[in-house]
Write an enzyme that holds these catalytic residues in place. Structure first.
Site, short mmCIF file in Angstrom:
data_model
loop_
_atom_site.label_atom_id
_atom_site.label_comp_id
_atom_site.label_asym_id
_atom_site.label_seq_id
_atom_site.Cartn_x
_atom_site.Cartn_y
_atom_site.Cartn_z
N LYS A 186 0.85 -1.20 0.00
CA LYS A 186 0.00 0.00 0.00
C LYS A 186 0.88 1.25 0.00
CE LYS A 186 -3.98 1.94 2.55
NZ LYS A 186 -4.84 1.79 3.75
N SER A 207 -9.81 1.76 2.89
CA SER A 207 -8.92 2.49 2.00
C SER A 207 -7.89 1.61 1.27
CB SER A 207 -8.18 3.55 2.80
OG SER A 207 -7.32 2.95 3.76
N SER A 247 -10.01 -0.42 7.13
CA SER A 247 -9.39 -0.24 5.82
C SER A 247 -8.68 -1.46 5.24
CB SER A 247 -8.40 0.93 5.86
OG SER A 247 -9.09 2.15 5.73
#
Lengths: 491, 478
Positions: free
Chosen positions: A84, A159, A183
């Protein structure tokens, strides 16, 4: 041989590790398969903000060389992973999907990145996300829209939507994400994969670009529970650079997988089966509970009475911390600086107005307000008190049960654009995941069925602090009994 | 009837701690290095970095808090103080707000022979900011982050101070304590010790508090006193002219010797303090407190009192000698080596200090050790060398590193205490100065000094002064 190479991207980490060990495949083969899969699906999915083919092949070759010399480093040596883009990677641009960090190249690795490098992992790219991890759909990325591999008109969750979509699309073998209010788990549920938010303090946060420091935790996203356990074992542990990391040994999570659920007590919180919930989600989760009972666990109803205050408390605490954590993006030191400022104040205002997206600005304003003189007591302090009550709810429930089962999200993946103009509706996507962050406990999401439209549904398994082993036991037993996890999106 | 006013002053002192590394990272705290060479991702606030607390800095703060008689909190907490400024790379300063390390202490000062007890509200730990540099470019500014994250201790007094003189005395006493504890070098000019003051006035005898102004930028003891004298007078003038004091921050301008308004309360920051989530609560248990307490040295006040008592020194001497721990130690070592306390005190405060100042040497590095100084003082006492010549001897000792005996022998500075030799020298002088002798005998007795001088000159100053006086008197009498 051709067939093997073509389907190689579909295998799990533990399967790849076995085949690498047997020298049936090489890490370079695996990396090539993943990169060509990315080339194939990425135009439709757009999970990656940056690809790192050169770095990937170099590390893959090094892993193969080690293996030839009998010096392989373990199950992650030579395994292609996705990261990420809020995890700092030395020498590799790290943007948090924000314009304000465009061009920022960290001179250091996050602790988890250093650990994965030491384990021999191959990084194929940095994944898309909601800007600064603020969002539940990855629509808040400043750069691109990631699609759900199961239905490309739908959100991948967020997210960590890029990481989840990449895993689901077989565009990597596993990924790291971060979870502040859901997330990791909510995109895992949306994309039909496994995602774990570890106990707060289990994994070092050093090098994770902070959203809300007291809630943020790095965790793995993977194709099955075993891979998830493997990744957690690699990234977990105490770090002298993170004062909030726990000085506790990392158990052998893999050894816990096969222990089954016989004799375990699983709690079903009545507050988590609420009105407005998608009936297919409720049905899938209720069936999952019966399946787990069938495997030898005892299900009991528990109560988490302060659940209804979780979202309110969360959006005060998380935004308060964010308003402070994001103050450093001022155009002075790194990243984006607005042009044409006439003085210092103007430079700050222009840079931050142009550099941050709407949702980030909304949260900075909310948090700044909550911490302001005259409001602190009514908002921040009150929210902290609610947090204590929520933690108390879990403490009491876990006196009676070993794990708690809930849905991960109230609905399957919603349509792109459906909630962008309604932040409150968007915030409700995290209604089942947020309490876990407030309480600091671990929780995992894994596939437990599909909606009538063919969208994956996630089951959430919550554990006691540092009770990841029990979560893995439960999740693995269920997974092996159902095999939902074997389903792959029609790409 | 005119109103008499009194000032109400509280001081906020920032002391840079003498730790080797910064408060939340491993960078060096050394002063005066090239800009931005003592930095790392943590102290320049890069994304994703986390602070790790410096245990020594906490220890120094505990030590100071104990020395000031504070209660130590068993559970301390750090907080973020949020504001934007280029020299503050994170956009917040890690400080303490609720639960500082020490609270409710006191410091005693003596002004005009009276003891004043100044309450200490709190002692807490925080981090310093960097420095904005505006020179060297056309409308361009630079930031030097070397100082970012250097441990700072904030010591806040109660509004117990009533005069500028008391404020200066408080600062001196506090600096002395910090130096005794070896936690801060106390250099106000270089900024390692800083002082801000909250000042208000009220009619004498009133218990109400007036509107206060905060005065900043007083970077010497002299400026603390001058700035506060000015500010008190300014406020009295404003009130007497029928004006009102506004709550504001004022800067001391040392060139014009006035305070000038910097910002008013309306522009004041809301720092939005909240607990620092990146640091765990600071636990200071009884054992740690005790461990630190055991390292506390004898403090200036106690030492002063003991010097008066134990060595029968005047208060003035005790004050001077205890100004720094090293001067006090040097004095005590000299006495221990056999010197009389008053002589040791005189020589250390006088000649030794003069020589050290000339060469800018600290007393710890004095080339004349306490033992050797004691040896010289003994030679004065036993008459081997005169007090006057001893100064020459000490200077030579200071320069050459030799001991008193060697210098005295080398330069033939032994005092002439031989009566016959003195008689001879006196006779010669009288023979040469018949005119003055006649005048003296006619009653011009102040010529006595003239004759002493002539004999001293003839003996190169080595004549034993007591003996010379005695014999000279007899001979002059005829």
């Amino acid at each position: 041989m051709k067939m093997t190479a073509m389907s190689l991207h579909t295998i799990t980490i533990h399967e790849a590790a076995v085949r690498l060990a047997r020298k049936e495949i090489s890490s370079v083969d695996l990396t090539r398969a993943v990169l060509s899969r990315i080339e194939e699906v990425e135009p439709r999915i757009r999970a990656y903000l940056a690809l790192l083919p050169e770095d990937a092949f170099r590390t893959a070759e090094a892993a193969d060389a080690r293996r030839r010399q009998g010096k392989a480093r373990g199950p992650l040596d030579g395994i292609p992973l996705a990261i990420k883009d809020n995890l700092c990677t030395r020498g590799i641009e790290t943007t948090c999907a924000s314009k304000i960090l465009k061009g920022f190249v960290p001179p250091y690795d996050a602790t988890v990145i250093g650990k994965l490098r030491a384990a021999g992992a191959v990084f194929v790219g940095k994944t898309n996300m909601d800007e600064f991890a603020m969002g539940s759909s990855t629509e808040n990325s400043a750069f691109q829209q990631t699609k759900n591999p199961w239905a490309q008109d739908r959100i991948p969750g967020g997210s960590s939507g890029g990481s989840a979509a990449a895993v689901a699309a077989d565009a990597c073998l596993g990924a790291l994400g971060s979870d502040t209010g859901g997330s990791i788990r909510q995109p895992a549920a949306c994309c039909g994969i496994v995602g774990l938010k570890p106990t707060y303090g289990r994994v070092s946060r050093y090098g994770l670009v902070a959203f809300a420091s007291s809630l943020d935790q790095i965790g793995p996203l993977a194709k099955d529970v075993e891979d998830t356990a493997l990744l957690l074992a690699a990234i977990g542990g105490h770090d002298s650079k993170d004062s909030t990391s726990a000085d506790l040994p990392v158990p052998n999570y893999r050894a816990a997988l096969a222990r089954g659920v016989k004799g375990l007590k699983v709690g079903i919180p009545k507050e988590y089966f609420v009105e407005g919930m998608d009936p297919s989600v409720e049905a899938a989760v209720r069936v999952a509970v019966r399946t787990i009972e069938g495997l030898g666990a005892e299900a009991v109803e528990v109560s988490l009475p302060h659940t209804e205050y979780a979202i309110a408390a969360y959006y005060i605490l998380a935004t308060s911390e964010a308003s402070s954590n994001l103050a450093r993006y001022d155009g002075i030191k790194y990243g984006f600086r607005a042009e044409g400022a006439k003085d210092l104040l103007d430079l700050y205002q222009k840079t931050r107005s142009e550099g941050f997206g709407a949702e980030v600005k909304r949260r900075i304003m909310l948090g700044t307000y909550s911490l302001s003189a005259g409001y602190y007591e009514a908002y921040y302090r009150k929210a902290q008190q609610v947090r204590t009550l929520i933690k108390g709810d879990f403490d009491r429930a876990f006196e009676r049960v070993d794990v708690i089962l809930t849905p991960t999200a109230p609905t399957p993946a919603f349509r792109l654009g459906e909630k962008v103009d309604d932040p409150l509706q968007m915030y409700l996507s995290d209604i089942f995941t947020i309490s876990v962050n407030l309480a600091g406990i671990p929780a995992l999401s894994l596939p437990c069925g599909f909606s009538p439209e063919g969208l994956p549904i996630g089951l959430q398994v919550l554990g006691k602090p540092f009770g990841e082993e029990t979560i893995f036991r439960t999740a693995c037993a269920y997974e092996q009994a159902t095999e939902w996890y074997r389903r792959r999106p029609p790409l | 009837m005119t109103t008499r006013y009194e000032a109400v002053i509280g001081l906020e002192v920032h002391a840079q701690l003498l730790t080797r590394s910064k408060n939340f990272c491993g960078c060096s705290t050394r002063f005066g290095k090239m800009p931005n060479t003592q930095t790392c991702p943590v102290c320049i606030g890069m994304p994703g970095v986390l602070p790790v607390l410096n245990r020594t800095a906490v220890e120094y703060a505990i030590k100071t808090a104990l020395a000031l008689g504070c209660a130590i909190t068993p559970h301390g907490r750090f907080a973020r103080k949020n504001y934007f400024y280029p020299d503050l790379p994170k956009g917040y300063q890690i400080s303490q707000y609720e639960l500082p390390i020490g609270t409710m202490g006191a410091l005693e000062i003596v002004v005009g022979g009276e003891v004043h007890r100044i309450g200490i509200t709190r002692v807490h730990l925080e981090e310093d900011a960097g420095k904005n540099l505006h020179e060297g470019g056309d409308g361009v500014s630079f930031v030097d982050m070397n100082r970012c994250g250097v441990p700072l201790m904030e010591i806040v007094s109660e509004p117990d101070i009533r005069t500028a003189e008391e404020a200066a005395a408080y600062m001196r006493e506090l600096r002395s304590i910090l130096r005794y504890l070896e936690v801060c070098d106390g250099n106000m000019e270089q900024g390692s010790l800083r002082c801000d003051a909250n000042v208000s006035i009220r009619p004498e005898g009133s218990a109400d508090l007036g509107v206060k102004a905060e005065v900043k930028n007083m970077n010497s003891f002299k400026f603390v006193q001058k700035a506060l004298e000015y500010e008190i007078a300014r406020q009295i003038r404003v009130i007497e002219e029928g004006g009102r004091i506004v709550q504001e921050t004022r800067l001391w301008d040392p060139d014009q010797e006035i305070t000038v308004s910097m910002r008013s309360k309306e522009e004041a920051h809301d720092y939005r303090y909240f607990p620092e989530p990146d640091l765990v609560p600071l636990v200071i248990d009884e054992a740690w407190q005790e461990e630190v307490r055991r390292t506390l040295p004898e403090l200036p006040a106690a030492k002063r009192e003991r010097f008066v008592r134990q060595y029968a020194l005047p208060k003035y001497d005790a004050d001077e000698l205890t100004a720094t721990a090293s001067t006090a130690a040097s004095f005590e070592a000299t006495v221990k080596a056999g010197a009389s306390p008053k002589a040791a005190s005189n020589w250390i405060m006088g000649e030794i200090q003069r020589l050290l100042n000339l060469e800018s040497i600290a007393i710890e590095a004095c080339p004349v050790s306490p033992e050797r100084l004691a040896e010289l003082l003994k030679r004065i006492e036993d008459g081997t060398v005169s007090g006057k010549l001893a100064k020459t001897v000490l200077e030579a000792m200071f320069k050459t590193g030799k001991d008193a005996a060697a210098i005295i022998a080398e330069q033939g500075l032994t005092q002439i205490s031989d009566t016959a030799a003195l008689e001879r020298a006196i006779a010669e002088v009288l023979a040469r100065h018949q005119k003055e002798l006649v005048e003296y005998r006619a009653g011009k007795e102040k010529l006595f000094g003239f004759f002493v001088g002539q004999v001293m000159k003839a003996t190169q100053g080595k004549a034993n002064p007591g003996l010379l006086n005695e014999i000279l008197k007899k001979r002059l009498a005829g």
